[in-house]
Design a protein around this motif. Structure first.
Motif, short mmCIF file in Angstrom:
data_model
loop_
_atom_site.label_atom_id
_atom_site.label_comp_id
_atom_site.label_asym_id
_atom_site.label_seq_id
_atom_site.Cartn_x
_atom_site.Cartn_y
_atom_site.Cartn_z
N ASP A 197 0.92 -1.37 0.21
CA ASP A 197 0.04 -0.10 -0.12
C ASP A 197 0.83 1.06 -0.19
OD1 ASP A 197 -2.93 0.79 1.36
OD2 ASP A 197 -1.51 2.67 1.07
N CYS A 198 0.88 2.39 -1.29
CA CYS A 198 1.47 3.24 -0.84
C CYS A 198 0.15 4.68 -1.81
CB CYS A 198 2.15 3.25 -2.06
SG CYS A 198 3.63 4.81 -1.71
N THR A 199 -0.28 4.58 -0.47
CA THR A 199 -2.10 5.30 -0.67
C THR A 199 -1.23 7.36 -0.54
OG1 THR A 199 -3.96 4.08 0.29
CG2 THR A 199 -3.62 5.94 0.63
N GLY A 200 -0.19 7.06 0.99
CA GLY A 200 0.65 8.51 0.55
C GLY A 200 1.30 8.65 -0.25
N GLY A 205 4.48 15.60 3.78
CA GLY A 205 4.60 16.18 4.71
C GLY A 205 4.30 15.05 6.52
N GLY A 206 4.85 13.53 6.11
CA GLY A 206 5.40 12.45 6.93
C GLY A 206 4.99 11.76 6.97
N ASP A 207 5.99 10.32 7.00
CA ASP A 207 5.32 8.66 6.49
C ASP A 207 4.15 8.90 7.32
OD1 ASP A 207 7.43 8.63 5.14
OD2 ASP A 207 8.75 7.43 6.45
N LEU A 239 4.80 -0.74 -5.51
CA LEU A 239 4.13 -0.08 -5.44
C LEU A 239 2.53 0.75 -5.63
CD1 LEU A 239 6.67 2.37 -4.43
CD2 LEU A 239 6.18 0.52 -2.94
N ASN A 240 1.26 0.47 -4.70
CA ASN A 240 0.33 0.19 -5.65
C ASN A 240 -1.07 1.08 -4.53
OD1 ASN A 240 -2.20 -0.68 -7.35
ND2 ASN A 240 -2.18 -2.39 -5.90
N HIS A 241 -2.02 1.20 -4.94
CA HIS A 241 -2.94 1.73 -4.59
C HIS A 241 -2.41 3.52 -3.68
CE1 HIS A 241 -6.24 2.17 -1.33
NE2 HIS A 241 -6.75 1.60 -1.67
N PHE A 242 -2.69 4.49 -4.66
CA PHE A 242 -2.65 5.50 -4.63
C PHE A 242 -4.34 6.50 -4.85
CE2 PHE A 242 1.31 3.40 -7.05
CZ PHE A 242 2.05 3.75 -6.64
N SER A 243 -3.55 7.95 -3.98
CA SER A 243 -4.91 8.44 -4.15
C SER A 243 -3.69 9.96 -4.01
CB SER A 243 -5.03 8.71 -2.61
OG SER A 243 -5.93 9.74 -2.09
#
Length: 273
Positions: A197-200, A205-207, A239-243
């Motif tokens: 998951d790499c949504t962030g 602004g911080g992990d 890396l997957n699931h991006f916002s």
């Protein structure tokens, strides 16, 4: 094994419905791999992971064969991963002759799916799975659901999936894994592919560590997996699931992580391992 990423976005998609932020504007203008539908994957053309509102679109776009689909693993019950309304289309009067679609879901997802599959009169079925209890799909896949760090009300799990001598970890939606999941992972041995998951995104602004991850958290997770003997330099890390809330387009993410040994997923990407 092979994995095809049918969709690679978080709940909102990219560009996000209604949104006019910088990432969404740039993604619309750039097009191509910068456009993302909600996350869903297909293993070996026959094991589906998640059943979201974009499933019909993914089927129409990629043309996978439903007669080959032996099962569908549900990661949790949020609507961008489980859209139960479309399961009823499996009812024989709506979709005529087809293979029975068999879902596997933990408590929350199972509770949502079961009343719907009952209405399909044999068109679809669901099996309750429990964290830490291994099960088989179609006599071919050995699957271990593990506790995820996500909204507990949705019964979130990540999946260790083995087929023959190959093994992958599909870890969405989750923040840093709970220790009880790490304990079970130690018994899994080395993974050939890890999907994180790499949504962030870059998380300037911080992990992100709870609920979802970001790139820095991904790297720390991979480092620990290597220490635990769960990964090595041959392991493929996706890396997957991006916002859009993470702040980067596909093109920007790819450039930023190009020397990290990771792959930034995009809709339609296939990896054979």
């Amino acid at each position: 094994m092979k994995i095809k990423y049918l969709g690679t976005a978080a709940y909102e998609g990219v560009p996000s419905l209604f949104c006019n932020c910088r990432v969404c504007r740039a993604s619309r203008e750039l097009g191509g791999r910068n456009l993302r539908s909600r996350s869903q994957a297909l293993v070996n053309d026959e094991l589906l992971i998640d059943f979201n509102p974009d499933t019909v679109w993914h089927y129409q776009k990629y043309g996978f064969d439903w007669e080959k689909i032996c099962g569908c693993l549900i990661t949790h019950s949020h609507s961008d991963h489980l859209y139960v309304e479309d399961i009823e289309i499996a009812e024989k009067e709506l979709s005529h002759e087809h293979r029975v679609l068999h879902f596997y879901a933990a408590k929350s997802g199972y509770g949502m799916i079961k009343p719907v599959t009952d209405r399909t009169h044999g068109g679809a079925e669901v099996t309750l799975v429990k964290e830490g209890e291994r099960f088989e799909v179609d006599g071919k896949y050995s699957v271990l659901p593990l506790w995820a760090n996500h909204d507990r009300a949705t019964s979130p799990v990540v999946y260790s999936i083995a087929c023959g001598n190959k093994k992958m970890l599909y870890a969405h939606d989750t923040g840093v894994f709970p220790e009880k999941s790490w304990s079970l992972l130690k018994g899994e041995g080395r993974f050939d592919l890890i999907s994180l998951d790499c949504t962030g995104c870059l998380a300037l602004g911080g992990d992100w560590v709870d609920g979802h991850m970001s790139f820095g958290t991904n790297l720390k997770t991979v480092e620990r997996m290597k220490r635990e003997g769960l990964a090595d330099d041959r392991t493929i890390v996706v890396l997957n699931h991006f916002s859009h809330n993470g702040g980067q387009t596909y093109d920007e993410m790819k450039e930023a992580v190009k020397n990290s040994g990771t792959i930034v997923s995009y809709d339609g990407m296939e990896i054979i391992f």
